[in-house]
Scaffold this motif. Structure first.
Motif, PDB file in Angstrom:
ATOM      1  N   SER A  14       0.827  -1.196   0.000  1.00  0.00           N
ATOM      2  CA  SER A  14       0.000   0.000   0.000  1.00  0.00           C
ATOM      3  C   SER A  14       0.867   1.254   0.000  1.00  0.00           C
ATOM      4  CB  SER A  14      -0.895   0.001   1.241  1.00  0.00           C
ATOM      5  OG  SER A  14      -0.080   0.154   2.390  1.00  0.00           O
ATOM      6  N   PHE A  15       0.221   2.389   0.019  1.00  0.00           N
ATOM      7  CA  PHE A  15       0.928   3.668   0.078  1.00  0.00           C
ATOM      8  C   PHE A  15       1.890   3.712   1.256  1.00  0.00           C
ATOM      9  CE2 PHE A  15       1.245   7.777   2.152  1.00  0.00           C
ATOM     10  CZ  PHE A  15       1.850   8.527   1.159  1.00  0.00           C
ATOM     11  N   GLY A  16       1.433   3.300   2.422  1.00  0.00           N
ATOM     12  CA  GLY A  16       2.260   3.358   3.624  1.00  0.00           C
ATOM     13  C   GLY A  16       3.557   2.595   3.480  1.00  0.00           C
ATOM     14  N   HIS A  17       3.470   1.400   2.959  1.00  0.00           N
ATOM     15  CA  HIS A  17       4.659   0.569   2.780  1.00  0.00           C
ATOM     16  C   HIS A  17       5.633   1.228   1.795  1.00  0.00           C
ATOM     17  CE1 HIS A  17       6.699  -3.284   3.214  1.00  0.00           C
ATOM     18  NE2 HIS A  17       7.012  -3.170   1.943  1.00  0.00           N
ATOM     19  N   HIS A  18       5.114   1.719   0.697  1.00  0.00           N
ATOM     20  CA  HIS A  18       5.953   2.385  -0.299  1.00  0.00           C
ATOM     21  C   HIS A  18       6.531   3.687   0.248  1.00  0.00           C
ATOM     22  CE1 HIS A  18       5.213  -0.449  -3.489  1.00  0.00           C
ATOM     23  NE2 HIS A  18       3.932  -0.403  -3.208  1.00  0.00           N
ATOM     24  N   PHE A  19       5.761   4.360   1.082  1.00  0.00           N
ATOM     25  CA  PHE A  19       6.246   5.594   1.678  1.00  0.00           C
ATOM     26  C   PHE A  19       7.473   5.333   2.557  1.00  0.00           C
ATOM     27  CE2 PHE A  19       6.328   8.639   5.184  1.00  0.00           C
ATOM     28  CZ  PHE A  19       6.449   9.823   4.468  1.00  0.00           C
ATOM     29  N   VAL A  20       7.425   4.284   3.354  1.00  0.00           N
ATOM     30  CA  VAL A  20       8.581   3.930   4.194  1.00  0.00           C
ATOM     31  C   VAL A  20       9.793   3.668   3.315  1.00  0.00           C
ATOM     32  CG1 VAL A  20       9.533   2.217   5.787  1.00  0.00           C
ATOM     33  CG2 VAL A  20       7.209   3.057   6.122  1.00  0.00           C
ATOM     34  N   ASP A  21       9.618   2.894   2.253  1.00  0.00           N
ATOM     35  CA  ASP A  21      10.724   2.629   1.330  1.00  0.00           C
ATOM     36  C   ASP A  21      11.309   3.924   0.781  1.00  0.00           C
ATOM     37  OD1 ASP A  21      10.610  -0.131   1.530  1.00  0.00           O
ATOM     38  OD2 ASP A  21       9.307  -0.362  -0.230  1.00  0.00           O
ATOM     39  N   TYR A  22      10.436   4.802   0.334  1.00  0.00           N
ATOM     40  CA  TYR A  22      10.883   6.050  -0.279  1.00  0.00           C
ATOM     41  C   TYR A  22      11.668   6.915   0.707  1.00  0.00           C
ATOM     42  CZ  TYR A  22      10.941  10.346  -2.937  1.00  0.00           C
ATOM     43  OH  TYR A  22      11.361  11.456  -3.619  1.00  0.00           O
ATOM     44  N   VAL A  23      11.128   7.079   1.891  1.00  0.00           N
ATOM     45  CA  VAL A  23      11.796   7.921   2.890  1.00  0.00           C
ATOM     46  C   VAL A  23      13.145   7.333   3.275  1.00  0.00           C
ATOM     47  CG1 VAL A  23      11.677   8.774   5.265  1.00  0.00           C
ATOM     48  CG2 VAL A  23       9.690   8.972   3.773  1.00  0.00           C
ATOM     49  N   LEU A  24      13.201   6.043   3.495  1.00  0.00           N
ATOM     50  CA  LEU A  24      14.461   5.416   3.878  1.00  0.00           C
ATOM     51  C   LEU A  24      15.503   5.480   2.756  1.00  0.00           C
ATOM     52  CD1 LEU A  24      13.175   2.323   5.866  1.00  0.00           C
ATOM     53  CD2 LEU A  24      14.149   4.439   6.796  1.00  0.00           C
ATOM     54  N   ASP A  25      15.036   5.443   1.503  1.00  0.00           N
ATOM     55  CA  ASP A  25      15.955   5.504   0.366  1.00  0.00           C
ATOM     56  C   ASP A  25      16.445   6.920   0.056  1.00  0.00           C
ATOM     57  OD1 ASP A  25      15.828   2.779  -0.019  1.00  0.00           O
ATOM     58  OD2 ASP A  25      14.363   2.896  -1.666  1.00  0.00           O
ATOM     59  N   HIS A  26      15.620   7.926   0.343  1.00  0.00           N
ATOM     60  CA  HIS A  26      15.924   9.286  -0.094  1.00  0.00           C
ATOM     61  C   HIS A  26      16.262  10.274   1.024  1.00  0.00           C
ATOM     62  CE1 HIS A  26      13.806   7.593  -3.581  1.00  0.00           C
ATOM     63  NE2 HIS A  26      14.588   8.401  -4.276  1.00  0.00           N
ATOM     64  N   TYR A  27      16.000   9.909   2.250  1.00  0.00           N
ATOM     65  CA  TYR A  27      16.222  10.822   3.370  1.00  0.00           C
ATOM     66  C   TYR A  27      16.926  10.087   4.505  1.00  0.00           C
ATOM     67  CZ  TYR A  27      12.850  13.645   0.840  1.00  0.00           C
ATOM     68  OH  TYR A  27      12.202  14.358  -0.135  1.00  0.00           O
ATOM     69  N   GLN A  28      17.233  10.802   5.536  1.00  0.00           N
ATOM     70  CA  GLN A  28      17.844  10.213   6.723  1.00  0.00           C
ATOM     71  C   GLN A  28      17.058  10.645   7.960  1.00  0.00           C
ATOM     72  OE1 GLN A  28      21.894  11.566   6.512  1.00  0.00           O
ATOM     73  NE2 GLN A  28      22.430  10.091   4.946  1.00  0.00           N
ATOM     74  N   PRO A  29      15.861  10.093   8.142  1.00  0.00           N
ATOM     75  CA  PRO A  29      15.059  10.505   9.309  1.00  0.00           C
ATOM     76  C   PRO A  29      15.695  10.007  10.604  1.00  0.00           C
ATOM     77  CG  PRO A  29      14.052   8.631   8.237  1.00  0.00           C
ATOM     78  CD  PRO A  29      15.214   9.055   7.368  1.00  0.00           C
ATOM     79  N   LYS A  30      15.462  10.756  11.671  1.00  0.00           N
ATOM     80  CA  LYS A  30      15.938  10.325  12.985  1.00  0.00           C
ATOM     81  C   LYS A  30      15.141   9.124  13.468  1.00  0.00           C
ATOM     82  CE  LYS A  30      17.203  14.989  14.355  1.00  0.00           C
ATOM     83  NZ  LYS A  30      16.849  16.104  15.238  1.00  0.00           N
ATOM     84  N   LYS A  31      13.833   9.160  13.204  1.00  0.00           N
ATOM     85  CA  LYS A  31      12.983   8.030  13.555  1.00  0.00           C
ATOM     86  C   LYS A  31      11.714   8.066  12.718  1.00  0.00           C
ATOM     87  CE  LYS A  31      10.505  10.157  17.434  1.00  0.00           C
ATOM     88  NZ  LYS A  31      10.170  10.062  18.844  1.00  0.00           N
TER      89      LYS A  31
END
Length: 107
Positions: A14-31
């Motif tokens: 779903s969107f949520g799962h793909h969103f996690v992939d995208y953020v982890l691939d393109h950004y460096q979130p603290k959490k």
């Protein structure tokens, strides 16, 4: 990037799962917070993203539970509400959005 609260993710793919992939691939979130009622799907996500244990935090809970939601969103800068938008879940989605607005204005 600051902290992201990823709230009410739906099923895998779903969107949520793909969103996690995208953020982890393109950004460096603290959490990132994954907040959902579905323990089984969270279990699978935890196994899939085990290399991100230092970033991802999984919370089991219902978006209508104000206390649990407040705890999960502590020190979170952004919230992505990605719950299903079918008629059946529409009222819950509105309740969550309302709760989140109240939490943000009182913080």
């Amino acid at each position: 990037m600051e902290s992201i609260g990823a709230v009410s993710f739906c099923q895998r793919g779903s969107f949520g799962h793909h969103f996690v992939d995208y953020v982890l691939d393109h950004y460096q979130p603290k959490k990132m917070i994954i907040y959902s009622r579905d323990e089984f799907k969270q279990f699978h996500m935890q196994n899939e993203y085990k290399n991100y244990d230092d970033i991802l935090r999984f919370f089991i809970g219902d978006v209508r539970d104000k206390e649990r939601l407040t705890r999960a969103l502590s020190d979170v800068d952004y919230v992505i509400h990605a719950a299903a938008l079918s008629f059946r879940f529409f009222r819950t989605s509105l309740t969550m959005a309302e709760q989140n607005c109240r939490l943000r204005t009182t913080a």
